[in-house]
Design an enzyme around this catalytic site. Sequence first.
Site, PDB file in Angstrom:
ATOM      1  N   GLY A  93      -4.145   8.621   6.908  1.00  0.00           N
ATOM      2  CA  GLY A  93      -5.421   8.633   6.209  1.00  0.00           C
ATOM      3  C   GLY A  93      -5.909   7.280   5.732  1.00  0.00           C
ATOM      4  O   GLY A  93      -5.860   6.281   6.461  1.00  0.00           O
TER       5      GLY A  93
ATOM      6  N   ILE B 190       0.862  -1.192   0.000  1.00  0.00           N
ATOM      7  CA  ILE B 190       0.000   0.000   0.000  1.00  0.00           C
ATOM      8  C   ILE B 190       0.890   1.231   0.000  1.00  0.00           C
ATOM      9  O   ILE B 190       1.684   1.434   0.930  1.00  0.00           O
ATOM     10  CB  ILE B 190      -0.926   0.044   1.232  1.00  0.00           C
ATOM     11  CG1 ILE B 190      -1.755  -1.235   1.339  1.00  0.00           C
ATOM     12  CG2 ILE B 190      -1.841   1.278   1.179  1.00  0.00           C
ATOM     13  CD1 ILE B 190      -2.659  -1.293   2.570  1.00  0.00           C
ATOM     14  N   THR B 191       0.784   2.067  -1.039  1.00  0.00           N
ATOM     15  CA  THR B 191       1.576   3.299  -1.046  1.00  0.00           C
ATOM     16  C   THR B 191       0.884   4.349  -0.181  1.00  0.00           C
ATOM     17  O   THR B 191      -0.345   4.379  -0.082  1.00  0.00           O
ATOM     18  CB  THR B 191       1.752   3.857  -2.483  1.00  0.00           C
ATOM     19  OG1 THR B 191       0.480   4.319  -2.965  1.00  0.00           O
ATOM     20  CG2 THR B 191       2.319   2.811  -3.432  1.00  0.00           C
ATOM     21  N   GLY B 192       1.695   5.178   0.471  1.00  0.00           N
ATOM     22  CA  GLY B 192       1.119   6.231   1.317  1.00  0.00           C
ATOM     23  C   GLY B 192       0.316   5.668   2.471  1.00  0.00           C
ATOM     24  O   GLY B 192      -0.774   6.136   2.789  1.00  0.00           O
TER      25      GLY B 192
ATOM     26  N   TYR C 146      -4.449  18.312  -9.275  1.00  0.00           N
ATOM     27  CA  TYR C 146      -4.823  17.123  -8.484  1.00  0.00           C
ATOM     28  C   TYR C 146      -5.959  16.365  -9.178  1.00  0.00           C
ATOM     29  O   TYR C 146      -5.904  15.143  -9.340  1.00  0.00           O
ATOM     30  CB  TYR C 146      -5.245  17.547  -7.073  1.00  0.00           C
ATOM     31  CG  TYR C 146      -5.912  16.445  -6.284  1.00  0.00           C
ATOM     32  CD1 TYR C 146      -5.155  15.452  -5.664  1.00  0.00           C
ATOM     33  CD2 TYR C 146      -7.307  16.371  -6.170  1.00  0.00           C
ATOM     34  CE1 TYR C 146      -5.765  14.421  -4.949  1.00  0.00           C
ATOM     35  CE2 TYR C 146      -7.926  15.360  -5.456  1.00  0.00           C
ATOM     36  CZ  TYR C 146      -7.154  14.389  -4.852  1.00  0.00           C
ATOM     37  OH  TYR C 146      -7.762  13.378  -4.151  1.00  0.00           O
TER      38      TYR C 146
HETATM   39  P1  NDP Z   1      -3.313  11.672   3.266  1.00  0.00           P
HETATM   40  O1  NDP Z   1      -2.640  12.966   2.992  1.00  0.00           O
HETATM   41  O2  NDP Z   1      -3.748  11.385   4.660  1.00  0.00           O
HETATM   42  O3  NDP Z   1      -2.427  10.478   2.768  1.00  0.00           O
HETATM   43  C1  NDP Z   1      -1.643  10.579   1.622  1.00  0.00           C
HETATM   44  C2  NDP Z   1      -0.479   9.650   1.742  1.00  0.00           C
HETATM   45  O4  NDP Z   1       0.325   9.797   0.567  1.00  0.00           O
HETATM   46  C3  NDP Z   1       0.433   9.959   2.934  1.00  0.00           C
HETATM   47  O5  NDP Z   1       0.825   8.739   3.489  1.00  0.00           O
HETATM   48  C4  NDP Z   1       1.597  10.664   2.287  1.00  0.00           C
HETATM   49  O6  NDP Z   1       2.823  10.494   2.975  1.00  0.00           O
HETATM   50  C5  NDP Z   1       1.658   9.908   0.971  1.00  0.00           C
HETATM   51  N1  NDP Z   1       2.490  10.579  -0.016  1.00  0.00           N
HETATM   52  C6  NDP Z   1       2.404  11.841  -0.476  1.00  0.00           C
HETATM   53  N2  NDP Z   1       3.406  12.100  -1.327  1.00  0.00           N
HETATM   54  C7  NDP Z   1       4.142  10.977  -1.422  1.00  0.00           C
HETATM   55  C8  NDP Z   1       5.314  10.623  -2.123  1.00  0.00           C
HETATM   56  N3  NDP Z   1       5.956  11.495  -2.912  1.00  0.00           N
HETATM   57  N4  NDP Z   1       5.810   9.375  -1.979  1.00  0.00           N
HETATM   58  C9  NDP Z   1       5.193   8.483  -1.185  1.00  0.00           C
HETATM   59  N5  NDP Z   1       4.093   8.770  -0.474  1.00  0.00           N
HETATM   60  C10 NDP Z   1       3.575  10.004  -0.590  1.00  0.00           C
HETATM   61  O7  NDP Z   1      -4.577  11.663   2.273  1.00  0.00           O
HETATM   62  P2  NDP Z   1      -5.769  10.592   2.058  1.00  0.00           P
HETATM   63  O8  NDP Z   1      -5.612   9.432   2.926  1.00  0.00           O
HETATM   64  O9  NDP Z   1      -7.028  11.368   2.083  1.00  0.00           O
HETATM   65  O10 NDP Z   1      -5.524  10.195   0.543  1.00  0.00           O
HETATM   66  C11 NDP Z   1      -5.303   8.868   0.124  1.00  0.00           C
HETATM   67  C12 NDP Z   1      -5.935   8.648  -1.237  1.00  0.00           C
HETATM   68  O11 NDP Z   1      -7.340   8.840  -1.162  1.00  0.00           O
HETATM   69  C13 NDP Z   1      -5.435   9.593  -2.325  1.00  0.00           C
HETATM   70  O12 NDP Z   1      -5.240   8.850  -3.516  1.00  0.00           O
HETATM   71  C14 NDP Z   1      -6.588  10.567  -2.509  1.00  0.00           C
HETATM   72  O13 NDP Z   1      -6.608  11.096  -3.802  1.00  0.00           O
HETATM   73  C15 NDP Z   1      -7.752   9.652  -2.252  1.00  0.00           C
HETATM   74  N6  NDP Z   1      -9.000  10.289  -1.909  1.00  0.00           N
HETATM   75  C16 NDP Z   1      -9.144  10.978  -0.730  1.00  0.00           C
HETATM   76  C17 NDP Z   1     -10.350  11.564  -0.442  1.00  0.00           C
HETATM   77  C18 NDP Z   1     -10.547  12.328   0.817  1.00  0.00           C
HETATM   78  O14 NDP Z   1     -11.649  12.843   1.001  1.00  0.00           O
HETATM   79  N7  NDP Z   1      -9.577  12.451   1.711  1.00  0.00           N
HETATM   80  C19 NDP Z   1     -11.504  11.438  -1.327  1.00  0.00           C
HETATM   81  C20 NDP Z   1     -11.227  10.687  -2.522  1.00  0.00           C
HETATM   82  C21 NDP Z   1     -10.029  10.119  -2.775  1.00  0.00           C
HETATM   83  P3  NDP Z   1       3.229  11.410   4.254  1.00  0.00           P
HETATM   84  O15 NDP Z   1       2.486  10.841   5.409  1.00  0.00           O
HETATM   85  O16 NDP Z   1       4.703  11.213   4.337  1.00  0.00           O
HETATM   86  O17 NDP Z   1       2.823  12.813   3.933  1.00  0.00           O
END
Ligand code: NDP
Length: 315
Positions: free
Chosen positions: A13, A7-9, A190
């Site tokens: 969240g 799982i990336t990221g 985005y």
């Molecule tokens: P978060 O910001 O909580 O999580 C995003 C994650 O991505 C973090 O773990 C962050 O790492 C990581 N990340 C960012 N840049 C990089 C990078 N360069 N390399 C590796 N990891 C990276 O957001 P969400 O959980 O909300 O988002 C997760 C997914 O859900 C996304 O694809 C978003 O588009 C999607 N989404 C979210 C919605 C919402 O309402 N929140 C609605 C619809 C879709 P770090 O912790 O180090 O910052």
Amino acid sequence: RKGTVIITGASSGLGLATAKSLAETGKWHVIMACRDFLKAERAAKSSGIAKENYTVMHLDLSSFDSVRHFVGNFRQSGQPLDVLVCNAAVYLPTAKEPMFTADGFELSVGTNHLGHFLLARLLLDDMKKSDYPSKRLIIVGSITGNTNTLAGNVPPKANLGDMRGLAGGLNGLNSSAMIDGGHFDGAKAYKDSKVCNMLMMQEFHRRFHEETGITFASLYPGCIATTGLFREHIPLFRLLFPPFQKYITKGYVSEDESGKRLAQVVSDPSLTKSGVYWSWNHNSASFENQLSEEASDVSKAQKVWEISEKLVGLA
Ligand code: NDP
């Protein structure tokens, strides 16, 4: 055996909630692919994920070198790959000027789309080798990239145009930093990146589903208004967005619930259909949702695929 899922990221969240939900079943080993090792370790510990159910591995999606290193490290670990979840994303709605990845691409599309595209293309070979009965490649989408919805019609709307900016290298120098060649707009970048995510899931399906049996899927998990995704937004937005989503649009979903939804797409035996974009209704029942015209445009998907192959160095 346990399934192995990357799982990336997964440090916050949706990704973290999904890691927790899968780890709790005892049926999955979760590779948390994160750019901040310490943050990810702390997040795993404070969410109570048992040590034997996860490994943190470094991955910075805004650098192709890092993506390739990650793939090498994962291969060296000798584990099979059963499911890949492309979840990480950056959202820069208040940025006045574009920022760029290590390879010089606008940061939102460079990270959310190009980094994941390279990762998924490389790891497809590993997934082909796995003997797991239900292999899946999941790319997290969003309602905001879908202009057939109310949320997707809040300006600036997603629009890839003729992709002249992407074809030109998205570098803000001799090409625009925006896919459609227009002026930089972080919120739109985005949304455009999410359209690419949803297009690529379908293109993977068309190119590889029959041959590999892998299920390719995307989803909109609901509005998880409390995650770090909104960290760059103005304070007033961050204050009002969660109650607005909870009481006005009723699209709000907790991080816990969103994690359960994505975990279903990873492992639920009834969600094996490939090429599908999943959503959930107010009773938290999953259904196959319609994508917007642009997010399901076959020729655009092909074009994004071909240009992206060149940009990431695969063609
Ligand atoms: P978060 O910001 O909580 O999580 C995003 C994650 O991505 C973090 O773990 C962050 O790492 C990581 N990340 C960012 N840049 C990089 C990078 N360069 N390399 C590796 N990891 C990276 O957001 P969400 O959980 O909300 O988002 C997760 C997914 O859900 C996304 O694809 C978003 O588009 C999607 N989404 C979210 C919605 C919402 O309402 N929140 C609605 C619809 C879709 P770090 O912790 O180090 O910052």
